[in-house]
Design an enzyme around this catalytic site. Sequence first.
Site, PDB file in Angstrom:
ATOM      1  CB  CYS A   1      -3.528 -14.104  -4.732  1.00 11.55           C
ATOM      2  SG  CYS A   1      -3.483 -13.164  -6.257  1.00 11.55           S
TER       3      CYS A   1
ATOM      4  CB  CYS B   1       9.223  -1.814   2.397  1.00  9.18           C
ATOM      5  SG  CYS B   1       8.181  -2.648   1.190  1.00  9.18           S
TER       6      CYS B   1
ATOM      7  CB  CYS C   1       8.837  -2.518  -6.525  1.00 10.84           C
ATOM      8  SG  CYS C   1       9.902  -1.860  -5.216  1.00 10.84           S
TER       9      CYS C   1
ATOM     10  CB  CYS D   1      10.389   0.756  -1.920  1.00  6.62           C
ATOM     11  SG  CYS D   1       9.225   0.291  -0.652  1.00  6.62           S
TER      12      CYS D   1
ATOM     13  CG  ASP E   1      -5.995  -6.606 -24.942  1.00  9.92           C
ATOM     14  OD1 ASP E   1      -5.685  -5.706 -25.709  1.00  9.92           O
ATOM     15  OD2 ASP E   1      -6.026  -6.479 -23.703  1.00  9.92           O
TER      16      ASP E   1
ATOM     17  CG  LEU F   1     -14.756 -21.561 -25.907  1.00 14.84           C
ATOM     18  CD1 LEU F   1     -15.428 -21.439 -27.267  1.00 14.84           C
ATOM     19  CD2 LEU F   1     -14.199 -20.195 -25.495  1.00 14.84           C
TER      20      LEU F   1
ATOM     21  CG  PHE G   1       5.139   5.159   0.661  1.00 14.51           C
ATOM     22  CD1 PHE G   1       6.512   5.217   0.501  1.00 14.51           C
ATOM     23  CD2 PHE G   1       4.473   3.983   0.342  1.00 14.51           C
ATOM     24  CE1 PHE G   1       7.213   4.126   0.010  1.00 14.51           C
ATOM     25  CE2 PHE G   1       5.163   2.890  -0.150  1.00 14.51           C
ATOM     26  CZ  PHE G   1       6.539   2.956  -0.317  1.00 14.51           C
TER      27      PHE G   1
ATOM     28  N   GLY H   1       8.672  12.799   7.704  1.00 17.70           N
ATOM     29  CA  GLY H   1       9.348  14.090   7.566  1.00 17.70           C
ATOM     30  C   GLY H   1      10.786  13.969   7.126  1.00 17.70           C
TER      31      GLY H   1
ATOM     32  CD  GLU I   1       8.655  13.323   3.554  1.00 17.11           C
ATOM     33  OE1 GLU I   1       7.429  13.360   3.568  1.00 17.11           O
ATOM     34  OE2 GLU I   1       9.372  13.834   4.436  1.00 17.11           O
TER      35      GLU I   1
HETATM   36  C1  LIG Z   1      -4.167  -9.248 -13.516  1.00 20.34           C
HETATM   37  C2  LIG Z   1      -4.870  -9.602 -14.775  1.00 20.34           C
HETATM   38  C3  LIG Z   1      -4.651  -8.838 -15.902  1.00 20.34           C
HETATM   39  C4  LIG Z   1      -5.318  -9.141 -17.083  1.00 20.34           C
HETATM   40  N1  LIG Z   1      -5.094  -8.366 -18.180  1.00 20.34           N
HETATM   41  C5  LIG Z   1      -5.753  -8.637 -19.317  1.00 20.34           C
HETATM   42  C6  LIG Z   1      -5.562  -7.849 -20.484  1.00 20.34           C
HETATM   43  O1  LIG Z   1      -4.772  -6.913 -20.504  1.00 20.34           O
HETATM   44  N2  LIG Z   1      -6.282  -8.183 -21.596  1.00 20.34           N
HETATM   45  C7  LIG Z   1      -7.131  -9.225 -21.629  1.00 20.34           C
HETATM   46  O2  LIG Z   1      -7.740  -9.502 -22.654  1.00 20.34           O
HETATM   47  N3  LIG Z   1      -7.329  -9.989 -20.540  1.00 20.34           N
HETATM   48  C8  LIG Z   1      -6.672  -9.715 -19.394  1.00 20.34           C
HETATM   49  N4  LIG Z   1      -6.905 -10.486 -18.288  1.00 20.34           N
HETATM   50  C9  LIG Z   1      -7.934 -11.513 -18.318  1.00 20.34           C
HETATM   51  C10 LIG Z   1      -7.366 -12.890 -18.469  1.00 20.34           C
HETATM   52  O3  LIG Z   1      -6.963 -13.085 -19.777  1.00 20.34           O
HETATM   53  C11 LIG Z   1      -8.451 -13.855 -18.048  1.00 20.34           C
HETATM   54  O4  LIG Z   1      -8.628 -13.721 -16.661  1.00 20.34           O
HETATM   55  C12 LIG Z   1      -8.128 -15.280 -18.328  1.00 20.34           C
HETATM   56  O5  LIG Z   1      -7.805 -15.486 -19.657  1.00 20.34           O
HETATM   57  C13 LIG Z   1      -9.290 -16.170 -17.938  1.00 20.34           C
HETATM   58  O6  LIG Z   1      -8.887 -17.512 -18.076  1.00 20.34           O
HETATM   59  P1  LIG Z   1      -9.026 -18.515 -16.862  1.00 20.34           P
HETATM   60  O7  LIG Z   1      -8.656 -19.835 -17.360  1.00 20.34           O
HETATM   61  O8  LIG Z   1      -8.282 -18.053 -15.694  1.00 20.34           O
HETATM   62  O9  LIG Z   1     -10.580 -18.421 -16.613  1.00 20.34           O
HETATM   63  P2  LIG Z   1     -11.390 -18.763 -15.304  1.00 20.34           P
HETATM   64  O10 LIG Z   1     -11.178 -17.686 -14.314  1.00 20.34           O
HETATM   65  O11 LIG Z   1     -11.136 -20.121 -14.874  1.00 20.34           O
HETATM   66  O12 LIG Z   1     -12.846 -18.643 -15.867  1.00 20.34           O
HETATM   67  C14 LIG Z   1     -13.412 -17.412 -16.227  1.00 20.34           C
HETATM   68  C15 LIG Z   1     -14.906 -17.631 -16.541  1.00 20.34           C
HETATM   69  O13 LIG Z   1     -15.019 -18.371 -17.723  1.00 20.34           O
HETATM   70  C16 LIG Z   1     -15.670 -19.622 -17.526  1.00 20.34           C
HETATM   71  N5  LIG Z   1     -14.963 -20.566 -18.359  1.00 20.34           N
HETATM   72  C17 LIG Z   1     -13.622 -20.769 -18.411  1.00 20.34           C
HETATM   73  N6  LIG Z   1     -13.312 -21.605 -19.396  1.00 20.34           N
HETATM   74  C18 LIG Z   1     -14.475 -21.975 -19.969  1.00 20.34           C
HETATM   75  C19 LIG Z   1     -14.820 -22.818 -21.049  1.00 20.34           C
HETATM   76  N7  LIG Z   1     -13.906 -23.468 -21.731  1.00 20.34           N
HETATM   77  N8  LIG Z   1     -16.121 -22.960 -21.351  1.00 20.34           N
HETATM   78  C20 LIG Z   1     -17.075 -22.318 -20.661  1.00 20.34           C
HETATM   79  N9  LIG Z   1     -16.803 -21.493 -19.643  1.00 20.34           N
HETATM   80  C21 LIG Z   1     -15.528 -21.321 -19.300  1.00 20.34           C
HETATM   81  C22 LIG Z   1     -15.596 -19.866 -16.043  1.00 20.34           C
HETATM   82  O14 LIG Z   1     -16.665 -20.586 -15.585  1.00 20.34           O
HETATM   83  C23 LIG Z   1     -15.613 -18.443 -15.477  1.00 20.34           C
HETATM   84  O15 LIG Z   1     -16.916 -17.983 -15.412  1.00 20.34           O
HETATM   85  C24 LIG Z   1      -6.222 -10.222 -17.107  1.00 20.34           C
HETATM   86  C25 LIG Z   1      -6.435 -10.990 -15.966  1.00 20.34           C
HETATM   87  C26 LIG Z   1      -5.780 -10.689 -14.812  1.00 20.34           C
HETATM   88  C27 LIG Z   1      -6.031 -11.499 -13.585  1.00 20.34           C
HETATM   89  S1  FES Z   2      10.832  -2.876  -1.748  1.00 17.33           S
HETATM   90 FE1  FES Z   2       8.989  -2.040  -0.942  1.00 17.33          FE
HETATM   91  S2  FES Z   2       7.563  -2.553  -2.440  1.00 17.33           S
HETATM   92 FE2  FES Z   2       9.426  -3.156  -3.347  1.00 17.33          FE
HETATM   93  S1  FES Z   3      -1.419 -10.815  -4.307  1.00 18.84           S
HETATM   94 FE1  FES Z   3      -1.402 -12.084  -6.004  1.00 18.84          FE
HETATM   95  S2  FES Z   3      -0.866 -10.778  -7.593  1.00 18.84           S
HETATM   96 FE2  FES Z   3      -1.157  -9.426  -5.935  1.00 18.84          FE
END
Ligand SMILES: Cc1cc2nc3c(=O)[nH]c(=O)nc-3n(C[C@H](O)[C@H](O)[C@H](O)COP(=O)(O)OP(=O)(O)OC[C@H]3O[C@@H](n4cnc5c(N)ncnc54)[C@H](O)[C@@H]3O)c2cc1C
Ligand code: FES
Ligand code: FES
Length: 1354
Positions: free
Chosen positions: A73, A113, A161, A163, A362, A402, A818, A1105, A1281
């Site tokens: 996604c 499910c 999950c 369920c 982080d 960067l 649910f 129920g 339930e």
């Molecule tokens: C479900 C989920 C959970 C997460 N949990 C955590 C967590 O617990 N702790 C945490 O710290 N992070 C967390 N993240 C954040 C995650 O680390 C960042 O989304 C990821 O590192 C971004 O990297 P990317 O390559 O996907 O960036 P992209 O989505 O491609 O880019 C993000 C932004 O940065 C810009 N960009 C990217 N690279 C560069 C570059 N080299 N120079 C200039 N601009 C740039 C892009 O233009 C955009 O604006 C989570 C993300 C998700 C989706």
């Molecule tokens: S079996 Fe329903 S969400 Fe996992």
């Molecule tokens: S639909 Fe992609 S992680 Fe939830």
Amino acid sequence: MGKAVVLAVNGRRYEAAAGVEPSMTLLEFLRTQTPVRGPKLGCGEGGCGACVVLISKYDPATDEVTEFSASSCLTLLHSVDRCSVTTSEGIGNTQDGYHPVQQRLVGFHGSQCGFCTPGMCMSIFSALVKADKEDSRPAPPMGFSKLTTSEAEKAVSGNLCRCTGYRPIVDACKSFAADVDLEDLGLNCFWKKGDDRADVRKLPGYNSGAICTFPEFLKSEIKCTMQNTNSSPVAVSNDNWYHPKSIEEFHRLLESNWFDENSVKIVASNTGSGVYKDDDLYDKYIDIKEIPELLVINKSSKGIELGSVVSISKAIQVLSDGNLVFRKIADHLNKVASPFVRNTATIGGNIIMAQRLQFASDIATILLAVGTTVTIQVVSKRLSLSLEEFLQQPPCDSRTLLLSMFVPEWGSDGITFETFRAAPRPFGNAVSYVNSGFLARTSVDAASGEHLIKDICLAFGAYGVDHAIRARKVEDFLKGKSVSSSVILEALQLLKETVTPSGDITHPEYRISLAVSFLFTFLSSFASSFNEPVKVNVTNGSYTKGAGSTVYSAEKHLKVDSNDLPIRSRQELVFSNEYTPVGQPIKKTGAELQASGEAVYVDDIPTPKDCLHGAFIYSTHPHAYVKGITFKSSLASQKVITVITAKDIPSGGQNIGSSFPILGDEALFADQLAEFAGQNIGVVIAETQKYAYMAAKQAVIKYSTENLQPPILTIEDAIQRNSFFPIPPFLASKPVGDYNKGMSEADHKILSAEVKLESQYYFYMETQVALAIPDEDNCVTIYSSAQLLEITQSVVARCLGIPFHNVRVITRRVGGGFGGKAMKAMHVACACAVAAFKMRRPVKMYLDRKTDMIIAGGRHPMKAKYSIGFKSDGKITSVHLDLGINAGIAPDLSALLSSTIIGGFKKYNWGALDFDIKFCKTNVSSKSTMRAPGDVQGSFIAEAIIEHVASTLSVDTNTIRRKNLHDFDSLAAFYGESAGEASTYSLVSMFDKLASSPDYQRRAAIVEHFNSNNKWKKRGISCVPITYEVSLRPSPGKVSIMNDGSIAVEVGGIEIGQGLWTKVQQMAAFGLGQLCPDGGECLLDKVRVIQADSLSMIQGGFTGGSTTSEISCEAVRQSCTELVERLKPIKDSLEAKAGTVEWSALIAQASMANVNLSAHAYWTPDPAFKSYLNYGAGISEVEVDVLTGATTILQSDLVYDCGQSLNPAVDLGQVEGAFIQGVGFFTNEEYATNSDGMVINDGTWTYKIPTVDTIPKQFNVEMINSAPDKKRVLSSKASGEPPLLLASSVHCAMREAIRAARKEFSVCTGPANSPITFQMDVPATMPVVKELCGLDIIERYLQSVSTNPTTVKA
Ligand SMILES: Cc1cc2nc3c(=O)[nH]c(=O)nc-3n(C[C@H](O)[C@H](O)[C@H](O)COP(=O)(O)OP(=O)(O)OC[C@H]3O[C@@H](n4cnc5c(N)ncnc54)[C@H](O)[C@@H]3O)c2cc1C
Ligand code: FES
Ligand code: FES
């Protein structure tokens, strides 16, 4: 000219059609342009794992393939050009056979499910592929992989999950681990526990590498393209996807005249779009992942340089190989996001999000702590600066690139480095409340043994600050000091001046206290005086004492984590052959299809020709006139085809979105007046679902509040303004006994105490969805993910103003319900139907997670005020309850709660019981029935009262529970006829078995010992009984035998994951079994339960129920009985001639004889037996981290009376799944609203259902069959339930642990103003727990230590 995107999907070549939009995600491509349906859309933000696929890349230079899991996604289609994608169908399917991952998941009963199952399979499969590529590991024994059991537990750490409760999924995954003891695994179809030896040969065989993840044709194509493109440096394409190969090219693109910051998106791996959702469509993308400078990984004696597009996973791999500091960074990175996000998320993307968008990163914090420098390029200027300087600069624009980060080498001499984070889940994908990294250089004074801090760096982030910061003042203060309690105290006070969360962040005080806890933990590791003398071994609960024992320091409390304990389980079930094949723990029907992704949910139905898509526009105002809808001018708004509103309801139709007989209706659309935030005002119609989502975001609604009363948002507002829904008399519960008399007999009284329970969101993995297809003659067919088919049909008909028979509603399976797909599913069906009628085209709506969460309503929040009288020995004599329930805007099903709350509450003998229940009509989304509606709150309130009595009398809570459990006479007085026969009242013996067992006493003693020897972690143990009343209702069933002997069964109930079809399948085989030599076993495979269809099976009633499975089974049994009556004479006559008659021969003969081979029954319950009681009891033992408020469930032991189970595997799944859903309700799921009543926890980022790392470390379930009662369906009982209520044992155990902390630190909060008497509302989230333990306990402790230093000496 650019090139088309080419990829392999499950070995087949796909070329994206010319002009495919650059914003198209891999998921959208797979689901709309290929036949693949395994990857599901569950959240669209990387937070659920439903869309996980395996991506494989081929390097022609080395001829190597690398594979990794990813959330499809978030992955953009263009970024997987020339890649191979493997989905769940690709590893196994109906035609080619299923993969052992799928077969084992099914065989361990890990799919209910099924909506999460393909994603689970792909996460497990990816973990196996990864482990098996580890050359340093020895070859595993036959049938196993190189995976370890601890890796197996983490493999699905980011997959949600709702369920199963995860336990069976973990078992399936562990079955591949080379170091597993198969005997430890839970109930499965491969061996019978106890009788049979567990043996890998009984499992579906696993061969590493059996699946080709990268097809040869694509390798050749890549090699060929390489040769051709060497001469072509152009980085542009004709579909607006640009992938510069150098920094210069990147800048040339930015300088070119097509570049516009608002419509061009610069991406690495695009996971940032899961955090900051795109508000508009972008039409041009620049992919920076092919710029060589950004890809570097340089290791030298000076440190490690990581290019900005290095993924987090790769960084972990590189850093794990380094010294202590690097390894600790790697450990911390392992807690960021989830495996499938880390594989594509880049380090640089994270830092940019932190710098530019104030992301609570982080990575920025921990890299800041170790003195990282960054290299950036702004146009032609290259700069090297410290990460701190970079973070402090104003947010960088898109021209800043960067390039890399450099982490210096610190060596190990005198260096201490620790990182910390506190998040709602330890590993499972949750951003932290606060994170920190501390690096110190110290020396030890040889004479005194004291640690002298020579240098220190303290970094904090995520607490509500623009970016991670260094606590410079604290650093300066500490430099040159020896660590002592007074130094730490002063440092913490300084820290509190530095860590000041911004105004709009949640739980600011809690976050400050976390920062204090982290620094205290770090510094106290240098102060030997804080060490404690005893360590309790958390693994088995035993302890060692005195000399030679391991020192248990505060630092270790945070580091040696009970979270790292392995997950173990035990299941004890009763099997019966009396009604075989009913009663057998057979696997869920269709589970393999679910695992492979071939099972068809509504969104998987091939989109009909000319289909349009819709998305709701909802009010953001709680009470206002809607003066108009306009759209911002944007790329997305150009996609709007039309907007459907109340005006489009056909003449003769009604503005009705849902209804329940007698209780009332709710409007589909706000018609001029919006009455709550989240109310649907209209539906944006567009050509694709993505366009519809995006366009809906562009809507601007004009409101007016002129001459309108302010909204009623809270229970208090409603009471003040007398705004209530009436309770129909036939639903009202009756008081018991004489309250005043009971009070007059009491020795003690508690008057007007209060406890509060908040709402809960269903979090079904499949959001609300419907597809409406207009048909001839004003008819419509609606495919709906709905629990209440019959009523959905009638509501749609009323809405359109057409006869009921013009509406056909079809539901095959529901991806989790649910209770949430009861009423709100009707709104979606109606909206689609209105749009389809107006447009004369099919219309589909698949709600995005945010909209779903905003409109869902969820569980009823409530406030309970209670007054009780009780004797000195703990016997309660009288209770009065005042319940204020926020029901929202419409009656919905709220009135049903008036009996269920009291039903759950009556589990104790209160002497006399009186109550007043107010259903408050408010301007918020109407609340509906969620699994165990009312019962769970009633049962909890009862526990809160029992606990209050116990703490008032300073008596053990179980003693009070036991004293007030019913005997059969009082049970009958409270529950009337539902109490049934005395012999069926199993609760007391169940409770005694658990709470009075020597094992419980032993564990309670260990808990006490643990608490007296551990300051910063406290344990609690609690045993809770439950009683749950269920009702039986009429239900239809139809069994049809085809000429070839195959059997089609239709029932009124819907398969929502609860195993209804499986039980029905067994019942059909049993019902017809008398016609077969083996009693029906051979018929199991011949039975197909077919989708529910409101025109084919009328009077289907509703699914809810807990009793729908058994009543559907009973209707099927009656139908079978009729068929047997018709077929028996033929069988007898054939047998007289030829001996044993095979089923197929019998049916062929009957068909020739024109016997009616279809029978329909409408079962109605015996008027003298329309309800019965279910019983259970559960012990939970928890460990609360007093420093952070985090809770680990060490063990839960559930005993549930399931009667003579129709399918013990299905019922076990219901018990475990319901319990874990209850754990979410009691501990973690905050479904909060803003001051307008608008839901603000509206996605996986803020709404945290349990994940695999939050379930009990030891999870035991025993199902008993207390007393057969033939009045129930084959003596079975309900399971869907009631077990959810057992989760209050976790809440009660937490309260015990908190009480221990409060006693130790003399913390008094709340009206009772006593350390031991306090109430804990629901949910007891980390901030709530920490607050009750005392936000300032560290300071209190240090003050006491400073004034009396001898008290802390070991
Ligand atoms: C479900 C989920 C959970 C997460 N949990 C955590 C967590 O617990 N702790 C945490 O710290 N992070 C967390 N993240 C954040 C995650 O680390 C960042 O989304 C990821 O590192 C971004 O990297 P990317 O390559 O996907 O960036 P992209 O989505 O491609 O880019 C993000 C932004 O940065 C810009 N960009 C990217 N690279 C560069 C570059 N080299 N120079 C200039 N601009 C740039 C892009 O233009 C955009 O604006 C989570 C993300 C998700 C989706
Ligand atoms: S079996 Fe329903 S969400 Fe996992
Ligand atoms: S639909 Fe992609 S992680 Fe939830």
